[in-house]
Design a protein around this motif. Structure first.
Motif, PDB file in Angstrom:
ATOM      1  N   VAL A  24      25.471 -28.553  74.001  1.00  0.00           N
ATOM      2  CA  VAL A  24      26.511 -28.462  72.973  1.00  0.00           C
ATOM      3  C   VAL A  24      27.484 -29.636  73.101  1.00  0.00           C
ATOM      4  O   VAL A  24      27.988 -29.930  74.185  1.00  0.00           O
ATOM      5  CB  VAL A  24      27.279 -27.132  73.070  1.00  0.00           C
ATOM      6  CG1 VAL A  24      28.331 -27.044  71.965  1.00  0.00           C
ATOM      7  CG2 VAL A  24      26.313 -25.957  72.979  1.00  0.00           C
ATOM      8  N   TYR A  25      27.684 -30.320  71.993  1.00  0.00           N
ATOM      9  CA  TYR A  25      28.639 -31.428  71.954  1.00  0.00           C
ATOM     10  C   TYR A  25      29.777 -31.065  71.011  1.00  0.00           C
ATOM     11  O   TYR A  25      29.552 -30.446  69.971  1.00  0.00           O
ATOM     12  CB  TYR A  25      27.962 -32.709  71.450  1.00  0.00           C
ATOM     13  CG  TYR A  25      26.910 -33.238  72.384  1.00  0.00           C
ATOM     14  CD1 TYR A  25      27.224 -34.242  73.312  1.00  0.00           C
ATOM     15  CD2 TYR A  25      25.615 -32.735  72.360  1.00  0.00           C
ATOM     16  CE1 TYR A  25      26.263 -34.727  74.187  1.00  0.00           C
ATOM     17  CE2 TYR A  25      24.646 -33.208  73.228  1.00  0.00           C
ATOM     18  CZ  TYR A  25      24.964 -34.210  74.136  1.00  0.00           C
ATOM     19  OH  TYR A  25      24.015 -34.690  74.997  1.00  0.00           O
ATOM     20  N   GLY A  26      30.978 -31.476  71.392  1.00  0.00           N
ATOM     21  CA  GLY A  26      32.129 -31.202  70.539  1.00  0.00           C
ATOM     22  C   GLY A  26      33.151 -32.301  70.662  1.00  0.00           C
ATOM     23  O   GLY A  26      33.056 -33.162  71.549  1.00  0.00           O
ATOM     24  N   LYS A  85      16.967 -30.700  72.346  1.00  0.00           N
ATOM     25  CA  LYS A  85      17.693 -29.820  71.414  1.00  0.00           C
ATOM     26  C   LYS A  85      19.187 -30.003  71.637  1.00  0.00           C
ATOM     27  O   LYS A  85      19.646 -29.981  72.778  1.00  0.00           O
ATOM     28  CB  LYS A  85      17.323 -28.355  71.668  1.00  0.00           C
ATOM     29  CG  LYS A  85      15.840 -28.078  71.492  1.00  0.00           C
ATOM     30  CD  LYS A  85      15.606 -27.345  70.183  1.00  0.00           C
ATOM     31  CE  LYS A  85      14.120 -27.061  69.997  1.00  0.00           C
ATOM     32  NZ  LYS A  85      13.667 -27.365  68.642  1.00  0.00           N
ATOM     33  N   ILE A  86      19.903 -30.190  70.564  1.00  0.00           N
ATOM     34  CA  ILE A  86      21.354 -30.294  70.697  1.00  0.00           C
ATOM     35  C   ILE A  86      22.073 -29.479  69.616  1.00  0.00           C
ATOM     36  O   ILE A  86      21.495 -29.154  68.573  1.00  0.00           O
ATOM     37  CB  ILE A  86      21.855 -31.762  70.619  1.00  0.00           C
ATOM     38  CG1 ILE A  86      21.527 -32.398  69.265  1.00  0.00           C
ATOM     39  CG2 ILE A  86      21.293 -32.601  71.739  1.00  0.00           C
ATOM     40  CD1 ILE A  86      22.299 -33.675  68.999  1.00  0.00           C
ATOM     41  N   VAL A  87      23.331 -29.179  69.920  1.00  0.00           N
ATOM     42  CA  VAL A  87      24.213 -28.546  68.942  1.00  0.00           C
ATOM     43  C   VAL A  87      25.432 -29.453  68.827  1.00  0.00           C
ATOM     44  O   VAL A  87      26.022 -29.812  69.834  1.00  0.00           O
ATOM     45  CB  VAL A  87      24.682 -27.156  69.423  1.00  0.00           C
ATOM     46  CG1 VAL A  87      25.630 -26.523  68.405  1.00  0.00           C
ATOM     47  CG2 VAL A  87      23.488 -26.251  69.703  1.00  0.00           C
ATOM     48  N   VAL A  88      25.744 -29.873  67.603  1.00  0.00           N
ATOM     49  CA  VAL A  88      26.950 -30.681  67.435  1.00  0.00           C
ATOM     50  C   VAL A  88      27.993 -29.795  66.759  1.00  0.00           C
ATOM     51  O   VAL A  88      27.812 -29.353  65.628  1.00  0.00           O
ATOM     52  CB  VAL A  88      26.693 -31.959  66.629  1.00  0.00           C
ATOM     53  CG1 VAL A  88      27.919 -32.872  66.708  1.00  0.00           C
ATOM     54  CG2 VAL A  88      25.465 -32.700  67.147  1.00  0.00           C
ATOM     55  N   VAL A 125      27.219 -27.653  63.379  1.00  0.00           N
ATOM     56  CA  VAL A 125      28.293 -26.699  63.131  1.00  0.00           C
ATOM     57  C   VAL A 125      29.499 -27.467  62.587  1.00  0.00           C
ATOM     58  O   VAL A 125      30.128 -28.236  63.306  1.00  0.00           O
ATOM     59  CB  VAL A 125      28.683 -25.934  64.412  1.00  0.00           C
ATOM     60  CG1 VAL A 125      29.748 -24.885  64.096  1.00  0.00           C
ATOM     61  CG2 VAL A 125      27.459 -25.279  65.035  1.00  0.00           C
ATOM     62  N   GLY A 126      29.767 -27.284  61.311  1.00  0.00           N
ATOM     63  CA  GLY A 126      30.892 -27.980  60.688  1.00  0.00           C
ATOM     64  C   GLY A 126      32.212 -27.306  61.018  1.00  0.00           C
ATOM     65  O   GLY A 126      32.258 -26.152  61.470  1.00  0.00           O
ATOM     66  N   LEU A 153      32.645 -23.632  60.069  1.00  0.00           N
ATOM     67  CA  LEU A 153      33.787 -22.795  60.434  1.00  0.00           C
ATOM     68  C   LEU A 153      35.065 -23.289  59.757  1.00  0.00           C
ATOM     69  O   LEU A 153      35.405 -24.468  59.858  1.00  0.00           O
ATOM     70  CB  LEU A 153      34.009 -22.822  61.952  1.00  0.00           C
ATOM     71  CG  LEU A 153      33.215 -21.826  62.815  1.00  0.00           C
ATOM     72  CD1 LEU A 153      31.715 -22.015  62.636  1.00  0.00           C
ATOM     73  CD2 LEU A 153      33.602 -21.973  64.284  1.00  0.00           C
ATOM     74  N   HIS A 154      35.746 -22.356  59.065  1.00  0.00           N
ATOM     75  CA  HIS A 154      37.072 -22.668  58.517  1.00  0.00           C
ATOM     76  C   HIS A 154      38.064 -21.799  59.263  1.00  0.00           C
ATOM     77  O   HIS A 154      37.872 -20.584  59.361  1.00  0.00           O
ATOM     78  CB  HIS A 154      37.126 -22.338  57.019  1.00  0.00           C
ATOM     79  CG  HIS A 154      36.162 -23.132  56.201  1.00  0.00           C
ATOM     80  ND1 HIS A 154      36.501 -24.304  55.585  1.00  0.00           N
ATOM     81  CD2 HIS A 154      34.855 -22.911  55.908  1.00  0.00           C
ATOM     82  CE1 HIS A 154      35.445 -24.775  54.930  1.00  0.00           C
ATOM     83  NE2 HIS A 154      34.430 -23.944  55.111  1.00  0.00           N
TER      84      HIS A 154
END
Lengths: 335, 293, 247
Positions: A24-26, A85-88, A125-126, A153-154
């Motif tokens: 997971v990257y953030g 596999k990544i999650v941004v 993931v916006g 996500l808002h």
């Protein structure tokens, strides 16, 4: 679109679940700037970030990478691409829309395997944002991501209004059904009010109507010389741009002189060699032609979309503070 | 498994002949049998040639396909990659990708006269057009070739073009040669032998020698960048419409597939990747795309 | 730096026939060479003669280090005073005892086939250049600024974000932005990008950030005094300073 609600207290558990879908990257604050980095929990992220210097494009078209290795003795080219596999997490709408532009070139026409594979292996993931004085995405219609994400996500007062944008996103939501709730009328109203408010927060405006013609008509304009005098030709504008896609390749030989690798790195049309052909002829020899080319490329249409999403990075990170919007206003004769 | 278009395919040099001080003719054959079956190319297309440890360069094909898996290239030694190519022996392995680019619209031009105008190395891609047209001779009306050289020493495919100069009409095309160096003895003697078809001057001077019917003629140009403007001027004077003037451009086509951006040209209203949208463009394209010629 | 290539040095040397490398070996042979790597600036008539001799004997001449490329720090006061004045200041005599020349890089006097800049040079860049040569061609020259390498490494922009007097935008890359990566602003040890660098804008930018002209001038001249535009700028500033008394 499917909508769900993620209570704030469940954010960490949500991130924990995302880890099962890849690294997971953030957005993380490092010194004075932001960067997408690997994170372990939600607290490491700065979700209120303005913009990262390097856009999330870097996960797909890497800043620099090895394309393949070669061996003269064996007579082989060997692909070295590995799947990961990544999650941004936390991508802003402008950057999501920029990825859609990139997809048109790197996936829809003669797919680039490196880019395409990484896109397929990523969860996007916006995250909703608020504009600062450099943002002009609303002028380009890229301040809202209608698609191009798996989850978006808002922020609400007590949680997140989540838009589920893909099968992949829906699968994740089903895995964490105990963490999420159904949206209620009050959530919807809060989301709508927040979006209305956000629309009014923009201070920077760029009129893009007829911009393609305005650029063509300004081809011989003095404006290019004026800004070329300020420009370093350092390429920062391109390298921080979420829609710039130029790259360069170089071969490196190993010590045995028989094997080696071909490397690719992001390139910039502001660099001298960009328009150079073998034999020494340069089609864009000075910064005047290069600057003009950059603006014309950004301001050209590709399937009705400009090559710019209004993220403001090129202005923020220009060492000589060349203001992108100001240049285009001069091109139109507004300034 | 998805294809990796950036990964070159191995090919072997089967012929390498010195043509001039800086140009070599190469024939290469791809190793992979399956790829050889499908490997085909049109006049005006190019391939990316890879030399391990040096890099890649776009080279246009200079012939039509005569044998499966084989391609002819004319390589001028102008940079790191082409220099390395010049130093390879027969049997050496290179990498190739492609073919890329749109090529000349050979079908669209059927039923018309063809006027090929080549300067210097520009004759290489036009040679494939000529071969194609001669092979399909019945599909085209008159075929005229203008070839401009500086000196006899710089003339490419000398035997072949000498033959066309002498016997072209029998072979189906009118071949004209211009040379720039007025003191070049070999050129002077060529002119003496074939005064109708050979003259001293820049390539545009050859227009004096022909009558052109603009309503059914396609012009095809390839040469050094400076040449285009002058040739186009002549053709425009002769009323050839812009959309019937084809030219092939040279830019830094590094990836060949419209990604790396080095060959980009144009303005806001018309941005083109030379490798993908070209390298063949019409003069009309040039009129509405700034910076093309 | 070359001798610091501990892991690669033996392999590298096995491919080379070294005729002279005084810092590494006492063996020394003045003969015709395929490649000559030349360090140091030209600062005496004697040195110039030696350079011309090496040029004559070598197929390929490569300048390594900022001295050989731009003249380095010893050129910092070039254009500011004549040799006579300098002699008078240092030795109290106007006579030029040692046939001293204004320090300059090699290309001011002879054809140079390749420049590997830096003070010191980057050993990996040197290694790749030698490998390219052994492989049969000249390496591709980098002619873009350090900013590119900062961005490719995602290093914070010290100029934009911290207001540090970083020379990155005008200095030729190849060091992989080593200093900015460590939070140290670029002092320009690799020299400006030949025929490209916009030194005037660097002056403007640093002035806007509050640095005074003399400081900026010295910073620009430290490694780049022989670069045409920097020489021009510094002349302009010198003319200006006595009148206005500087900042």
């Amino acid at each position: 679109m499917k909508y769900v609600k993620l209570p704030k207290e469940n954010l960490d558990a949500f991130v924990e679940n995302l880890k099962t879908h890849g690294k997971v990257y953030g957005p993380v604050k490092i010194g004075e700037y932001y960067s997408f980095q690997e994170i372990n929990n939600s607290k490491e992220m700065s979700l209120e970030y303005s913009r990262t210097m390097i856009p999330p494009k870097k996960f797909f078209l890497k800043l620099k990478e090895r394309l393949f290795t070669f061996n003269e003795e064996k007579g082989e080219y060997k692909e070295t691409l590995e799947e990961e596999k990544i999650v941004v997490f936390g991508i802003h709408p402008c950057d999501i829309n920029a990825l859609k532009l990139m997809d048109k070139i790197y996936i829809d026409e003669t797919p680039d395997k490196y880019y395409k594979m990484r896109r397929e292996n990523a969860v996007i993931v916006g995250y909703g944002c608020h504009p600062d004085e450099y943002c002009f995405c609303h002028s380009l219609g890229t301040n809202y991501a209608a698609d191009g994400f798996d989850l978006f996500l808002h922020e609400l007062k007590d949680g997140f209004f989540v838009r589920v944008g893909s099968d992949k996103g829906n699968a994740i939501v089903s895995e964490i059904s105990e963490l999420i709730k159904d949206v209620e009328g009050s959530d919807i109203e809060e989301f709508r009010a927040a979006e209305r408010k956000r629309e009014k927060e923009y201070t920077l405006e760029l009129n893009i109507r007829g911009i393609t013609d305005m650029l063509a008509l300004a081809y011989e304009s003095e404006v290019w010389k004026e800004y070329a005098d300020k420009c370093f030709g350092c390429g920062s504008c391109n390298l921080v741009c979420p829609t710039c896609r130029c790259y360069d390749v170089v071969d490196n030989v190993n010590l045995n002189l028989k094997s080696g690798e071909r490397l690719r790195r992001l390139d910039s049309c502001m660099l001298r060699k960009h328009g150079l052909v073998a034999g020494g002829l340069n089609f864009r020899p000075t910064r005047i032609e290069r600057l003009r080319n950059r603006f014309n490329c950004k301001g050209s249409l590709r399937e009705d979309t400009l090559n710019c999403v209004g993220c403001g990075r090129c202005t923020v990170y220009c060492p000589s503070q060349i203001d992108y919007v100001e240049v285009l206003k001069k091109v139109r004769g507004e300034l | 498994m998805m294809e990796n278009v950036l990964l070159p395919k191995l090919a072997k040099i089967v012929k390498s002949e010195k043509m001039t001080a800086i140009e070599r003719f190469l024939q290469v054959e791809v190793l992979d049998k399956k790829f050889a079956e499908v490997f085909d190319y049109q006049p005006g297309q190019f391939i990316e040639v890879s030399i391990m440890g040096v890099g890649e360069a776009p080279i246009s094909t200079c012939s039509i396909r005569t044998k499966k898996g084989v391609i002819d290239l004319c390589v001028r030694n102008v940079g790191r990659v082409t220099n390395a190519i010049h130093h390879l022996n027969i049997g050496s392995l290179i990498g190739i990708r492609g073919p890329y680019g749109n090529g000349f619209p050979m079908e669209e031009m059927e039923g018309s006269n063809l006027l090929l105008v080549a300067g210097g190395l520009g004759v290489a891609p036009l040679r494939s057009v000529l071969q194609y047209a001669l092979k399909n001779r019945a599909k085209y009306k008159d075929i005229t070739v203008f070839y401009g050289i500086r000196t006899y020493d710089t003339m490419l495919f000398r035997d072949e073009f000498y033959n066309l100069l002498a016997e072209g009409d029998k072979l189906g095309c009118k071949f004209y040669l211009s040379y720039e160096d007025s003191k070049d003895k070999q050129c002077i003697s060529l002119e003496a032998e074939h005064s109708e078809r050979c003259m001293c001057g820049v390539v545009t001077k050859l227009f004096e020698r022909i009558k052109l019917s603009p309503e059914d003629t396609y012009a095809i140009i390839c040469g050094p960048p400076i040449m285009y403007r002058f040739v186009v001027q002549e053709l425009t004077k002769k009323q050839v419409p812009p959309e019937k003037i084809y030219m092939t451009l040279e830019r830094r086509m590094k990836c060949g597939i419209g990604k790396c951006g080095h060959c980009i040209i144009g303005d806001g209203t018309s941005i083109k990747y030379v490798c993908k949208d070209g390298p063949v463009f019409t003069y009309w394209d040039a009129l509405h795309t700034k910076g093309m010629i | 730096m070359i001798l610091n290539l501990e892991d690669e040095l033996l392999d590298l040397l096995s491919n080379l026939d070294v005729k002279s490398f005084i810092m590494a070996s006492s063996a020394h042979e003045e003969t015709d060479l395929d490649v000559a790597f030349v360090e140091g600036s030209v600062s005496t008539e004697e040195g110039l003669e030696r350079l011309k001799d090496i040029r004559k004997r070598s197929k390929i001449l490569i300048a390594i280090g900022d001295c050989a490329v731009w003249g380095c720090v010893q050129a910092m006061r070039n254009q500011e005073m004549s040799m006579k004045e300098r002699m008078r200041k240092v030795y109290d005599k106007e006579e030029n005892f040692y046939d001293v020349l204004e320090p300059k890089g090699l290309s001011a006097y002879v054809d140079v086939d390749l420049e590997i800049p830096g003070c010191p040079i980057d050993k990996i860049e040197f290694l790749n250049a030698v490998l390219s040569l052994l492989h049969g061609d000249l390496p591709e020259v980098k002619d873009y600024p350090v900013c590119v390498e900062c961005k490719l490494n995602e290093y914070q922009c010290l100029l934009v974000e911290k207001g540090m007097p970083c020379l990155g935008p005008i200095i030729v890359a190849g060091c992989n932005a080593l200093c900015p990566g460590l939070g140290v602003d670029c002092i320009g040890c690799r020299g400006p990008i030949r025929d490209e660098t916009n030194a005037a804008e660097e002056l403007n930018v640093l002035k806007e950030k509050g640095y005074d002209e003399k400081y900026i001038k010295n910073r620009l001249k430290f490694f780049g005094a022989n670069f045409g535009e920097i020489a021009k700028l510094s002349k302009m500033l010198e003319k200006k300073q006595p009148g206005k008394g500087g900042k």
